[in-house]
Design an enzyme around this catalytic site. Structure first.
Site, PDB file in Angstrom:
ATOM      1  N   CYS A   1     -27.060  11.795 -35.460  1.00 27.65           N
ATOM      2  CA  CYS A   1     -28.074  11.342 -34.308  1.00 27.65           C
ATOM      3  C   CYS A   1     -28.820  12.589 -33.807  1.00 27.65           C
ATOM      4  O   CYS A   1     -28.075  13.417 -33.124  1.00 27.65           O
ATOM      5  CB  CYS A   1     -27.526  10.641 -33.213  1.00 27.65           C
ATOM      6  SG  CYS A   1     -28.605  10.030 -32.231  1.00 27.65           S
TER       7      CYS A   1
ATOM      8  N   GLU B   1     -29.400  17.571 -27.446  1.00 26.54           N
ATOM      9  CA  GLU B   1     -28.151  17.471 -27.844  1.00 26.54           C
ATOM     10  C   GLU B   1     -28.329  16.538 -29.228  1.00 26.54           C
ATOM     11  O   GLU B   1     -29.428  16.077 -29.523  1.00 26.54           O
ATOM     12  CB  GLU B   1     -27.451  16.259 -26.875  1.00 26.54           C
ATOM     13  CG  GLU B   1     -27.107  17.182 -25.517  1.00 26.54           C
ATOM     14  CD  GLU B   1     -26.645  16.110 -24.641  1.00 26.54           C
ATOM     15  OE1 GLU B   1     -25.409  16.842 -23.887  1.00 26.54           O
ATOM     16  OE2 GLU B   1     -26.806  14.842 -24.483  1.00 26.54           O
TER      17      GLU B   1
ATOM     18  N   CYS C   1     -25.562   5.833 -27.068  1.00 25.69           N
ATOM     19  CA  CYS C   1     -27.023   5.732 -26.962  1.00 25.69           C
ATOM     20  C   CYS C   1     -27.477   5.499 -25.775  1.00 25.69           C
ATOM     21  O   CYS C   1     -26.983   5.062 -24.746  1.00 25.69           O
ATOM     22  CB  CYS C   1     -27.372   4.160 -27.417  1.00 25.69           C
ATOM     23  SG  CYS C   1     -26.980   3.968 -29.208  1.00 25.69           S
TER      24      CYS C   1
ATOM     25  N   CYS D   1     -38.006  13.201 -22.479  1.00 29.96           N
ATOM     26  CA  CYS D   1     -38.832  12.237 -23.159  1.00 29.96           C
ATOM     27  C   CYS D   1     -39.799  12.052 -22.108  1.00 29.96           C
ATOM     28  O   CYS D   1     -39.643  11.698 -20.939  1.00 29.96           O
ATOM     29  CB  CYS D   1     -38.027  10.990 -23.559  1.00 29.96           C
ATOM     30  SG  CYS D   1     -39.162   9.643 -24.506  1.00 29.96           S
TER      31      CYS D   1
ATOM     32  N   CYS E   1     -32.910   4.081 -19.943  1.00 34.11           N
ATOM     33  CA  CYS E   1     -32.511   5.262 -20.621  1.00 34.11           C
ATOM     34  C   CYS E   1     -32.235   6.559 -19.979  1.00 34.11           C
ATOM     35  O   CYS E   1     -33.334   7.000 -19.060  1.00 34.11           O
ATOM     36  CB  CYS E   1     -33.660   5.493 -21.857  1.00 34.11           C
ATOM     37  SG  CYS E   1     -33.356   6.845 -22.779  1.00 34.11           S
TER      38      CYS E   1
ATOM     39  N   CYS F   1     -38.351   4.600 -20.229  1.00 39.74           N
ATOM     40  CA  CYS F   1     -37.583   3.210 -20.519  1.00 39.74           C
ATOM     41  C   CYS F   1     -36.869   2.972 -19.493  1.00 39.74           C
ATOM     42  O   CYS F   1     -35.929   3.939 -19.134  1.00 39.74           O
ATOM     43  CB  CYS F   1     -37.201   3.164 -21.964  1.00 39.74           C
ATOM     44  SG  CYS F   1     -38.374   3.338 -23.194  1.00 39.74           S
TER      45      CYS F   1
HETATM   46  N1  SAH Z   1     -37.095   7.365 -28.288  1.00 37.14           N
HETATM   47  C1  SAH Z   1     -36.816   6.555 -29.740  1.00 37.14           C
HETATM   48  C2  SAH Z   1     -35.399   6.982 -30.209  1.00 37.14           C
HETATM   49  C3  SAH Z   1     -34.413   7.679 -29.093  1.00 37.14           C
HETATM   50  S1  SAH Z   1     -33.458   6.268 -28.469  1.00 37.14           S
HETATM   51  C4  SAH Z   1     -36.571   5.031 -29.219  1.00 37.14           C
HETATM   52  O1  SAH Z   1     -36.739   4.795 -28.055  1.00 37.14           O
HETATM   53  O2  SAH Z   1     -36.374   4.375 -30.199  1.00 37.14           O
HETATM   54  C5  SAH Z   1     -32.257   5.572 -29.436  1.00 37.14           C
HETATM   55  C6  SAH Z   1     -32.036   4.050 -29.000  1.00 37.14           C
HETATM   56  O3  SAH Z   1     -31.104   3.646 -27.759  1.00 37.14           O
HETATM   57  C7  SAH Z   1     -33.306   3.489 -28.828  1.00 37.14           C
HETATM   58  O4  SAH Z   1     -33.241   1.878 -29.183  1.00 37.14           O
HETATM   59  C8  SAH Z   1     -33.029   3.106 -27.123  1.00 37.14           C
HETATM   60  O5  SAH Z   1     -33.807   2.086 -26.483  1.00 37.14           O
HETATM   61  C9  SAH Z   1     -31.491   3.027 -26.764  1.00 37.14           C
HETATM   62  N2  SAH Z   1     -31.103   3.340 -25.576  1.00 37.14           N
HETATM   63  C10 SAH Z   1     -31.760   3.857 -24.825  1.00 37.14           C
HETATM   64  N3  SAH Z   1     -30.827   3.970 -23.579  1.00 37.14           N
HETATM   65  C11 SAH Z   1     -29.706   3.060 -23.824  1.00 37.14           C
HETATM   66  C12 SAH Z   1     -28.569   2.868 -23.107  1.00 37.14           C
HETATM   67  N4  SAH Z   1     -28.429   3.211 -21.851  1.00 37.14           N
HETATM   68  N5  SAH Z   1     -27.821   1.843 -23.463  1.00 37.14           N
HETATM   69  C13 SAH Z   1     -27.750   1.622 -24.922  1.00 37.14           C
HETATM   70  N6  SAH Z   1     -28.869   1.823 -25.435  1.00 37.14           N
HETATM   71  C14 SAH Z   1     -29.874   2.589 -25.070  1.00 37.14           C
HETATM   72 FE1  SF4 Z   2     -37.729   7.898 -24.553  1.00 37.06          FE
HETATM   73 FE2  SF4 Z   2     -35.283   6.778 -23.967  1.00 37.06          FE
HETATM   74 FE3  SF4 Z   2     -37.519   5.239 -24.110  1.00 37.06          FE
HETATM   75 FE4  SF4 Z   2     -36.344   6.333 -26.371  1.00 37.06          FE
HETATM   76  S1  SF4 Z   2     -35.406   4.959 -25.004  1.00 37.06           S
HETATM   77  S2  SF4 Z   2     -38.690   6.367 -25.906  1.00 37.06           S
HETATM   78  S3  SF4 Z   2     -35.919   8.402 -25.407  1.00 37.06           S
HETATM   79  S4  SF4 Z   2     -37.123   6.811 -22.659  1.00 37.06           S
END
Ligand code: SAH
Ligand code: SF4
Length: 364
Positions: free
Chosen positions: A107, A94, A343, A114, A121, A118
């Site tokens: 974005c 996406e 995000c 991934c 996420c 995390c």
């Molecule tokens: N993988 C990379 C880039 C993609 S994530 C990274 O982790 O930096 C983009 C941002 O969205 C990151 O800071 C991530 O931690 C944040 N993010 C992930 N899940 C989220 C959520 N459920 N609510 C708000 N931000 C979130």
């Molecule tokens: Fe991967 Fe989501 Fe962690 Fe970014 S925040 S590294 S996309 S699992």
């Protein structure tokens, strides 16, 4: 058969020159072709009127200019747009466009899913993972340009002014394709996105950070989210490999960072988890000596997640503490939540359906 055609999108300038040489043409033809592909956005060789007709015919027989296929396009009530795109092998990813008054950020994703997990996420719950190709990464920008009819690359008055690598995936686990795609995007005779308007977000792949600064010079964003290793190990598990002290050392040494060009620290606000005033004060201490700004991201929920977003009061207090210590700490306005475009909400549609099916089964 288009299966065997060479996709020119995603080829570096050198690769395009080699392709053109392979077709028996002079090097300057590669420059003309580049202009048609990335400045004009042309997809039909027949329209490339500066090229000889015979060369256009050879190109049409052997090559193609292909973007990822658009599966669906959704428009949020706040103007945010999300594309679900599909690669040749059927895998989906996406991109999201977030318009603001005088600018707009696209974005883009670097991987399908991934490998990192995390805790907060949605993308990290997706099982299926593969790297996107350079063509698929730069193709996301071209699809957005198609939608907003921003060809030929306008120098002024663009809607699409900024690129953020903050979609699905960890860009520094797919560095070669990401670097290739961003170098194409930054090329002044093509898409002409300035490196000052490109930001790459990483969860903290420490050994790659210096290279990003040296080779790409784009803005750096770090997904920090916690001020102790104990908590960050849980929220951002890559922390077990590269703990906070090593991550911040890499930020201190990031080539090209300065007060005019700060590193962004992303911090997702999780109720009762990482959002206390003590956390904010600890963050101020950690950032000492780094030209930094902080982006506070209200947590976006997704089905099945155990976390809640912090209260508006907690977020405000957190932001105030950072502000008083001299750090800009805006609260990111959630955009496109109604179409799951905010995000951390991105996930391939097929995976989403699979997830829903599992839930149905579990309650049956
Ligand atoms: N993988 C990379 C880039 C993609 S994530 C990274 O982790 O930096 C983009 C941002 O969205 C990151 O800071 C991530 O931690 C944040 N993010 C992930 N899940 C989220 C959520 N459920 N609510 C708000 N931000 C979130
Ligand atoms: Fe991967 Fe989501 Fe962690 Fe970014 S925040 S590294 S996309 S699992």
């Amino acid at each position: 058969m288009s299966e065997s055609k060479i996709n020119l999108v995603g080829q570096s300038r050198d690769e395009l020159a080699a392709t053109v040489a392979g077709l028996g043409e002079k090097p300057f033809r590669a420059r003309q072709l580049w202009h048609w592909i990335y400045y004009r956005g042309e997809t039909d060789f027949a329209q490339m009127t500066t090229l000889a007709k015979s060369f256009r015919e050879t190109l049409a027989e052997t090559c193609e200019i292909r973007r990822p296929a658009t599966v669906t396009e959704q428009l949020s009530e706040d103007g945010t747009r999300k594309w679900l795109l599909r690669g040749r092998d059927g895998n989906e990813f996406e991109s999201v466009f977030i318009p603001e008054e005088d600018r707009g950020a696209l974005c883009i994703s670097s991987q399908v899913g991934c490998t990192l997990t995390c805790a907060f996420c949605h993308t990290g719950t997706q099982k299926l993972v593969r790297n996107l190709s350079a063509a698929e990464i730069v193709g996301q920008i071209m699809v957005a340009r198609d939608t907003y009819k921003e060809w030929p690359s306008p120098a002024e008055g663009r809607l699409l002014t900024n690129i953020v690598m903050m979609g699905m995936g960890e860009p520094l686990y797919n560095y070669d394709a990401v670097a290739k795609a961003l170098l194409i995007a930054m090329d002044g005779e093509g898409l002409a996105m300035s490196k000052r308007r490109i930001t790459l977000s990483t969860s903290g792949v420490v050994p790659m950070i210096e290279q990003v600064g040296n080779e790409l010079g784009v803005g750096l964003a770090i997904s920090l989210h916690a001020v102790t290793d104990e908590l960050r190990d849980v929220l951002v598990p890559i922390n077990k490999k590269y703990p906070i002290s090593e991550l911040l050392a890499a930020c201190r040494a990031y080539p090209g960072s300065s007060n005019a060009r700060r590193i962004t620290f992303e911090y997702v606000m999780l109720n009762g988890v990482n959002d206390s005033p003590a956390d904010a004060r600890a963050l101020v201490k950690l950032l000492a000596g780094i030209p930094a700004k902080v982006n506070l991201i209200p947590f976006n929920k997704w089905p099945g997640v155990g976390y809640e977003c912090s209260t508006p009061e907690a977020i405000q207090t957190f932001s105030d503490i950072l502000n008083n210590a001299g750090y800009s700490a805006p609260v990111r306005t959630p955009r496109g939540r109604d179409i799951m475009a905010a995000c951390g909400q991105l996930k391939s549609a097929s995976e989403r359906q699979r997830g829903e099916k599992v839930q149905l089964d579990a309650t049956a």
